[in-house]
Scaffold this motif. Structure first.
Motif, PDB file in Angstrom:
ATOM      1  N   GLY A  46      -0.986  -1.441  14.659  1.00 15.82           N
ATOM      2  CA  GLY A  46      -1.798  -2.610  14.338  1.00 15.82           C
ATOM      3  C   GLY A  46      -1.158  -3.557  13.345  1.00 15.82           C
ATOM      4  N   ILE A  47       0.144  -3.416  13.147  1.00 14.23           N
ATOM      5  CA  ILE A  47       0.844  -4.310  12.225  1.00 14.23           C
ATOM      6  C   ILE A  47       1.310  -5.525  13.018  1.00 14.23           C
ATOM      7  CG2 ILE A  47       2.853  -4.559  10.733  1.00 14.23           C
ATOM      8  CD1 ILE A  47       2.560  -1.560  10.127  1.00 14.23           C
ATOM      9  N   GLU A  48       0.877  -6.690  12.558  1.00 17.24           N
ATOM     10  CA  GLU A  48       1.181  -7.933  13.256  1.00 17.24           C
ATOM     11  C   GLU A  48       2.028  -8.838  12.373  1.00 17.24           C
ATOM     12  OE1 GLU A  48      -2.707  -9.385  14.086  1.00 17.24           O
ATOM     13  OE2 GLU A  48      -3.046  -7.940  15.699  1.00 17.24           O
ATOM     14  N   HIS A  49       2.392  -9.981  12.945  1.00 16.88           N
ATOM     15  CA  HIS A  49       3.209 -10.952  12.214  1.00 16.88           C
ATOM     16  C   HIS A  49       2.528 -11.390  10.916  1.00 16.88           C
ATOM     17  CE1 HIS A  49       6.293 -13.938  11.656  1.00 16.88           C
ATOM     18  NE2 HIS A  49       5.372 -14.880  11.518  1.00 16.88           N
ATOM     19  N   GLU A  50       1.220 -11.462  10.936  1.00 12.83           N
ATOM     20  CA  GLU A  50       0.463 -11.936   9.773  1.00 12.83           C
ATOM     21  C   GLU A  50       0.254 -10.843   8.718  1.00 12.83           C
ATOM     22  OE1 GLU A  50      -0.874 -12.133  12.979  1.00 12.83           O
ATOM     23  OE2 GLU A  50      -0.008 -14.111  13.288  1.00 12.83           O
ATOM     24  N   THR A  51       0.567  -9.608   9.048  1.00 17.81           N
ATOM     25  CA  THR A  51       0.391  -8.499   8.099  1.00 17.81           C
ATOM     26  C   THR A  51       1.275  -8.746   6.873  1.00 17.81           C
ATOM     27  OG1 THR A  51      -0.018  -6.984   9.931  1.00 17.81           O
ATOM     28  CG2 THR A  51       0.566  -5.996   7.818  1.00 17.81           C
ATOM     29  N   PRO A  52       0.732  -8.545   5.683  1.00 18.00           N
ATOM     30  CA  PRO A  52       1.534  -8.763   4.469  1.00 18.00           C
ATOM     31  C   PRO A  52       2.818  -7.921   4.464  1.00 18.00           C
ATOM     32  CG  PRO A  52      -0.771  -8.443   3.902  1.00 18.00           C
ATOM     33  CD  PRO A  52      -0.641  -8.148   5.365  1.00 18.00           C
ATOM     34  N   PHE A  53       3.846  -8.525   3.914  1.00 17.38           N
ATOM     35  CA  PHE A  53       5.160  -7.887   3.872  1.00 17.38           C
ATOM     36  C   PHE A  53       5.121  -6.521   3.197  1.00 17.38           C
ATOM     37  CE2 PHE A  53       9.279  -7.170   1.770  1.00 17.38           C
ATOM     38  CZ  PHE A  53      10.092  -7.136   2.890  1.00 17.38           C
ATOM     39  N   TRP A  54       4.341  -6.395   2.139  1.00 16.62           N
ATOM     40  CA  TRP A  54       4.320  -5.127   1.398  1.00 16.62           C
ATOM     41  C   TRP A  54       3.743  -3.999   2.254  1.00 16.62           C
ATOM     42  CZ3 TRP A  54      -0.152  -2.489   0.189  1.00 16.62           C
ATOM     43  CH2 TRP A  54      -1.357  -3.180   0.326  1.00 16.62           C
ATOM     44  N   ILE A  55       2.816  -4.304   3.140  1.00 14.56           N
ATOM     45  CA  ILE A  55       2.276  -3.281   4.035  1.00 14.56           C
ATOM     46  C   ILE A  55       3.328  -2.897   5.071  1.00 14.56           C
ATOM     47  CG2 ILE A  55       0.567  -2.818   5.841  1.00 14.56           C
ATOM     48  CD1 ILE A  55      -1.414  -4.509   4.230  1.00 14.56           C
ATOM     49  N   LYS A  56       4.017  -3.891   5.609  1.00 25.30           N
ATOM     50  CA  LYS A  56       5.092  -3.610   6.566  1.00 25.30           C
ATOM     51  C   LYS A  56       6.142  -2.711   5.927  1.00 25.30           C
ATOM     52  CE  LYS A  56       4.702  -7.987   9.034  1.00 25.30           C
ATOM     53  NZ  LYS A  56       5.381  -9.251   9.346  1.00 25.30           N
ATOM     54  N   THR A  57       6.471  -2.996   4.676  1.00 23.82           N
ATOM     55  CA  THR A  57       7.482  -2.207   3.967  1.00 23.82           C
ATOM     56  C   THR A  57       7.009  -0.777   3.753  1.00 23.82           C
ATOM     57  OG1 THR A  57       8.267  -4.203   2.871  1.00 23.82           O
ATOM     58  CG2 THR A  57       8.897  -2.096   1.884  1.00 23.82           C
ATOM     59  N   LEU A  58       5.750  -0.605   3.351  1.00 22.00           N
ATOM     60  CA  LEU A  58       5.217   0.739   3.131  1.00 22.00           C
ATOM     61  C   LEU A  58       5.209   1.573   4.410  1.00 22.00           C
ATOM     62  CD1 LEU A  58       2.244   0.120   0.666  1.00 22.00           C
ATOM     63  CD2 LEU A  58       4.452   1.207   0.188  1.00 22.00           C
ATOM     64  N   VAL A  59       5.053   0.927   5.551  1.00 18.43           N
ATOM     65  CA  VAL A  59       5.088   1.637   6.825  1.00 18.43           C
ATOM     66  C   VAL A  59       6.532   1.873   7.260  1.00 18.43           C
ATOM     67  CG1 VAL A  59       4.517   1.443   9.283  1.00 18.43           C
ATOM     68  CG2 VAL A  59       2.837   0.790   7.558  1.00 18.43           C
ATOM     69  N   TYR A  60       7.382   0.880   7.074  1.00 21.59           N
ATOM     70  CA  TYR A  60       8.765   0.930   7.536  1.00 21.59           C
ATOM     71  C   TYR A  60       9.559   2.050   6.859  1.00 21.59           C
ATOM     72  CZ  TYR A  60      13.369  -0.795   8.913  1.00 21.59           C
ATOM     73  OH  TYR A  60      14.636  -0.900   9.437  1.00 21.59           O
ATOM     74  N   ILE A  61       9.451   2.143   5.550  1.00 18.45           N
ATOM     75  CA  ILE A  61      10.302   3.059   4.788  1.00 18.45           C
ATOM     76  C   ILE A  61      10.159   4.522   5.231  1.00 18.45           C
ATOM     77  CG2 ILE A  61      10.715   4.022   2.479  1.00 18.45           C
ATOM     78  CD1 ILE A  61      10.392   1.144   1.431  1.00 18.45           C
ATOM     79  N   PRO A  62       8.962   5.079   5.367  1.00 18.73           N
ATOM     80  CA  PRO A  62       8.902   6.488   5.778  1.00 18.73           C
ATOM     81  C   PRO A  62       9.037   6.710   7.285  1.00 18.73           C
ATOM     82  CG  PRO A  62       6.707   5.703   5.307  1.00 18.73           C
ATOM     83  CD  PRO A  62       7.641   4.581   4.961  1.00 18.73           C
ATOM     84  N   LEU A  63       8.840   5.677   8.081  1.00 19.99           N
ATOM     85  CA  LEU A  63       8.781   5.858   9.521  1.00 19.99           C
ATOM     86  C   LEU A  63      10.100   5.565  10.239  1.00 19.99           C
ATOM     87  CD1 LEU A  63       6.640   6.606  11.617  1.00 19.99           C
ATOM     88  CD2 LEU A  63       6.218   4.170  11.915  1.00 19.99           C
TER      89      LEU A  63
END
Length: 103
Positions: A46-63
């Motif tokens: 459910g992460i979209e273009h409008e999702t805040p960068f910090w949320i994308k980063t929190l998901v990206y790093i462990p995944l």
């Protein structure tokens, strides 16, 4: 350029030029594939273009890094470099275990 090439071969204990280029190709393919894999994974979460960068980063790093490691093993196996990448994975595992557990 030749010096860099020879330094990597010595550091990684690679004897043939072919093995060196297969390892480089493995890194390239794994890196390119992760770019394509990220989009559907983020979409499923459910992460979209409008999702805040910090949320994308929190998901990206462990995944994403573990998926990249799987890509390395996949392409390394296909290109005949399983042993090389398996040793790198074991070394990474020991490093992470030491950092996370202190042992």
């Amino acid at each position: 350029m030749k010096k860099v090439f020879e330094k990597f071969k010595a550091k990684w204990n690679i004897q043939s030029d072919r093995d060196f280029w297969m390892i480089m190709l493995t890194f390239s393919l794994a890196g390119m594939l992760i770019g394509f894999e990220r989009r559907p994974i983020f979409h499923l979460l459910g992460i979209e273009h409008e999702t805040p960068f910090w949320i994308k980063t929190l998901v990206y790093i462990p995944l994403i890094p573990p998926i990249y490691q799987l890509n390395l093993m996949f392409f390394g196996t296909i290109l005949g470099q399983f042993a090389f990448f398996w040793e790198k994975e074991k070394k990474l595992g020991r490093f992470l275990r030491k950092k996370l557990t202190g042992r």
